[in-house]
Design an enzyme around this catalytic site. Structure first.
Site, PDB file in Angstrom:
ATOM      1  N   CYS A 385       4.505  -8.917  -6.517  1.00 30.27           N
ATOM      2  CA  CYS A 385       5.358  -9.132  -7.676  1.00 30.27           C
ATOM      3  C   CYS A 385       4.459  -8.711  -8.837  1.00 30.27           C
ATOM      4  CB  CYS A 385       5.912 -10.653  -7.706  1.00 30.27           C
ATOM      5  SG  CYS A 385       5.022 -11.967  -8.728  1.00 30.27           S
ATOM      6  N   GLU A 760       7.877  -3.854  -5.832  1.00 30.94           N
ATOM      7  CA  GLU A 760       7.956  -5.296  -5.904  1.00 30.94           C
ATOM      8  C   GLU A 760       9.527  -5.913  -5.901  1.00 30.94           C
ATOM      9  OE1 GLU A 760       5.205  -5.900  -8.772  1.00 30.94           O
ATOM     10  OE2 GLU A 760       3.605  -5.542  -7.645  1.00 30.94           O
TER      11      GLU A 760
END
Ligand code: CDP
Length: 806
Positions: A385, A760
């Site tokens: 992320c 992500e």
């Protein structure tokens, strides 16, 4: 025997440029076991390092006796903090402005902390010697509950900074406090809550997890004493940054350090930081004059090398009765473990958490974050992320469902009502971001239509009635999530790591025969960069992707870049690649004009050539231009065809997606079956649809892992739980459902080819979709929230607490 020239379609096809599902060029070597990973590197005379680690979560080191270890045949050295002190290397700077002990200095602060580094002739001898190092510990009370970190009687963890009440991000309120950081309008958000017709509040914990790449971290350090050159091969997601940091902390001039990231078996944020193993290997090589290899094992990786998440988020939403959100207030208690080693851009101690207004047009918002020390491993990395975006998306997507329950409104309707509208882009969020582009309503509607959402809700109503009649013991849950990511850090004006601006780079050389090499400042860890960056170039410069070699990861050859993490490669290095390609094309146009004896402005670009406007027969292909650039003296032009671009993005990119998950929960066992999962991603212009699909599959599988099982917890004396793959959930094909992928395409207006990142997104959107689905299964029984992971035991406990078990 006249050959017909290839058609425009055939020429485009041959390039395998943007939009082509070109097969991954890397796979030929990976699928044949011919990858070259750190552990494959074998140098003459190489020694092996291994760590003595603390069995305690918090303890004072009274003494360390190396004698027995040193007496073992084959053991060359045992390093402790005392050996590193004269070199001033017993502490190292972290990316977050803190310092971290390389080897424990008088105290250990988390279980499995590095205490001594044993160097031996092989790995087995090193491991045996680790057991022979005698460390006398005095156990201290451990602090493993972040909520107790700032109690008046909380144990003092960091004695090294106990008097330093000014941290890297402002004043510290307590000896275990790291920072307070905030953004937005607190008074405004509080007023919105006070004035609201409806409010909801929930403590949402995103548990401590770990990226757990298949290849653990490791390095080979080799000091060439004759030439004064240190070479480091390692699992580095940011090789240039490692070189700069290594130079700053060792005082070896930067040109005498070469950092090479060979093939990397997955990173997911785990390989961004600098770890004690790297420093100890380098020191040991400098001391012994021979190469040193250090590769951690699975338990070491899971328990000591960079955790992720561990955010306790208290969200509050204000809304009108008919579901218009009027304000968001959020406070985060961030458990950073024993050292603040979070990998975030310098000015953002909570990363980009303030993207937590998500996909919604929320007029006023506030977020405050307090970071605390505990007796846990350091880290705080962006596990697939972009710097705390996953935590932010999880918080807001859970809060939306909680608000929908209170309003007795379908969660989809509430989302649709509050989405930022297409015409509002570029959109300035209440917490200071400028979203570049989006079309959320279209994406959500496509998702709803694709899964027949209303039919699912009807089926769920029947399932609930059947459950109440005792005809089934399974409950159906429907989880919806709509996330907005923020990737491509990032503009140098506000994003840096240790003072290094977060631009990225590409350098291209065209060879005389019309093939090319491109080098980038990024480094693939499985994303297929060698395939996709060549595709960007193919479309920009008209040379087939298969004729372009792509190189990353060697600081002696690649241009300086900030590396690969946070889905920044496409938004930043991908943009640098397109821009460098355009420089090549601009020079190629001058050469073509000379060769065709026309003015440059009389030429137009057509797929793989420049042609005279209105007379396509008169043209020069890139292949011809390349050769001419090396064999003709062209007035006013240097020979050769090369370009370099250092790209500083004007903004980040904001990919988004609409995910819908359906689960069936067996209330008697807690077993949750993911019946279907639909993921629509919008990452702007798509470079390689096949690779995107692979990225989405991988990210969703990691989302499944997190939502349904991953958890690195600690008991009250600091023993880490879940530190091996016996306990830590790593899904295999058996547990992984079939993922259904889809897309819309909303290009980024500021990226040269309109691309946003994608690697992500599925993790960011997948976790809330899965979690919302599990909780939705029990929503009609009064459940508003339950903490992840939704493993069988916890789900069963939830069913039990609601009185549903037999
Ligand atoms: O920084 P990282 O490589 O992890 O993430 P990314 O930029 O999202 O790219 C992951 C992979 O997906 C790369 O091979 C990209 O080229 C590919 N991709 C794509 O084909 N089209 C996009 N719009 C974004 C990424």
């Amino acid at each position: 025997n006249v050959q017909t020239p290839p058609s425009a379609e055939e020429r485009v096809e041959k390039l395998q440029g943007l939009g082509s599902s070109r097969k991954r060029v890397e796979d030929a070597r990976f699928t044949q076991g011919k990858g070259n990973y750190v552990d494959d590197i074998k140098l003459p005379g190489m020694l092996f390092g291994d760590f003595v680690r603390s069995p305690y979560g918090h303890a004072r080191i009274k003494s360390i006796n190396k004698d027995a270890a040193l007496a073992l045949p084959g053991v060359v050295a045992v390093l402790t903090a005392e050996d590193l002190k004269p070199l001033n290397l017993h502490y190292m700077p972290t990316l977050a402005g803190d310092v971290q002990a390389v080897l424990a200095d008088e105290k250990v602060l988390f279980q499995n902390q590095e205490v001594a580094f044993v160097v031996a002739e092989d790995r087995y001898i090193a491991a045996d010697a680790v057991d022979l190092v005698e460390v006398d510990y005095e156990e201290l009370p451990a602090l493993t509950d972040a909520f107790k970190a700032m109690d008046a009687d909380a144990p003092l963890l960091r004695e090294d900074i106990k008097d330093k009440m000014e941290g890297a991000h402002g004043p510290r309120k307590h000896h275990n406090h790291i920072f307070h950081w905030e953004e937005g309008d607190e008074a405004g958000a509080s007023k919105a809550l006070a004035d609201a017709e409806v409010t909801v509040e929930e403590l949402i914990t995103y548990q401590r997890v770990h990226p757990c790449p298949l290849e653990t971290c490791g390095c080979v350090a080799s000091m060439d004493k004759i030439n004064g050159k240190l070479t480091l091969w390692g699992t580095f997601q940011a090789p240039h940054a490692v070189r700069t940091v290594a130079s700053l902390i060792t005082n070896i001039p930067e040109h005498n350090i070469r950092v090479i990231s060979p093939d990397i078996g997955g990173g997911f944020g785990n390989k961004v930081g600098v770890y004690p193993g790297y420093i100890c290997s380098a020191v040991a090589s400098i001391v012994t004059g021979v190469p040193i290899k250090w590769v951690e094992d699975r338990i070491e990786n899971l328990t000591a090398t960079a955790f992720a998440r561990d955010y306790h988020m208290t969200g509050k939403l204000a809304a009108t009765k008919d579901g218009k959100i009027t304000g968001l207030h959020c406070h985060v208690l961030a458990d950073h473990g024993a050292f603040d080693a979070c990998a975030d851009p310098t000015k953002f101690p909570a990363g980009f958490f303030h993207i937590c207004t998500g996909s919604y047009d929320i007029p006023v918002a506030y977020v405050g974050v307090d970071g605390v020390y505990t007796n846990k491993a350091p880290g705080g990395v962006a596990y697939r992320c972009s710097f705390r975006v996953t935590e932010a998306a999880y918080m807001i997507e859970r809060m939306i469902d909680i608000l929908a329950l209170k309003l007795e409104m379908d969660p989809v309707e509430l989302r649709m009502k509050n989405f930022i509208r297409k015409e509002q882009f570029p959109y300035a969020s209440a917490l200071g971001w400028e979203y570049d582009s989006g079309d959320y309503h279209t994406a959500m509607q496509k998702a709803l239509d694709s899964v027949s959402h209303q039919a699912l809700r009807d089926e769920q109503a029947q399932n609930r009635a059947a459950f109440d009649r005792g005809e089934t013991r399974k409950l159906m849950g429907i989880g919806v999530a709509h996330f907005t990511e923020i990737v491509g850090a990032g503009p140098v004006k506000n994003c840096d790591i240790l003072g290094l601006g977060m631009f990225d780079s590409c350098e291209i050389r065209i060879h005389p025969t019309g093939s090319a090499i491109a080098r980038l400042g990024t480094i693939s860890q499985g994303q297929g960069h060698a395939t996709t960056f060549a595709q960007i170039l193919a479309s920009e410069i008209g040379i087939p992707a298969e004729d372009i070699t792509l190189e990353e990861g060697d600081t002696d050859t690649a241009p300086y870049g900030l590396g690969t993490y946070g889905s920044r490669s496409t938004p930043v290095a991908g943009a640098a690649t397109a821009m460098a390609g355009r420089k090549i094309r601009a020079k190629a146009q001058m050469i073509a004009a000379y060769l065709l004896e026309v003015h440059e402005d009389d030429l137009e670009w057509d797929i793989d050539r420049f042609q005279v406007k209105g007379n396509p027969e008169a043209h020069k292909t890139m292949k011809e231009i390349a050769f001419a650039s090396y064999n003709q003296a062209i007035p006013g032009l240097e020979p050769g065809l090369e370009a370099v671009s250092y790209y500083d993005p004007p903004n980040m990119t904001y990919p988004f997606g609409a995910y819908i998950c359906v689960v069936d929960v067996d209330v008697d066992t807690g077993v949750t079956d993911v019946r279907s999962f639909y993921a629509l991603d919008d990452c702007g212009t798509r470079i390689n649809p096949m690779i995107i699909e692979g990225q989405v599959h991988g990210g969703l599988t990691e989302a499944l892992a997190i939502a349904m099982g991953q958890d690195i917890s600690y008991d009250e004396i600091g023993n880490v739980q879940g530190g091996s793959l016996m306990d830590f959930f790593l899904p295999t094909a058996v547990e992984t459902p079939v993922w259904q992928t889809d897309h819309t395409t909303t290009p980024s207006p500021h990226h040269p080819i309109g691309a946003k990142g994608v690697g992500e997104s599925p993790n960011v959107g997948g976790v809330p979709a899965l979690s919302n689905a599990v909780i939705d299964a029990f929503a009609h029984k009064g459940l508003t929230h339950s903490q992840m992971p939704h493993d069988h035991w916890r789900v069963w406990k939830t069913a039990q607490s609601l009185g549903l078990t037999g």
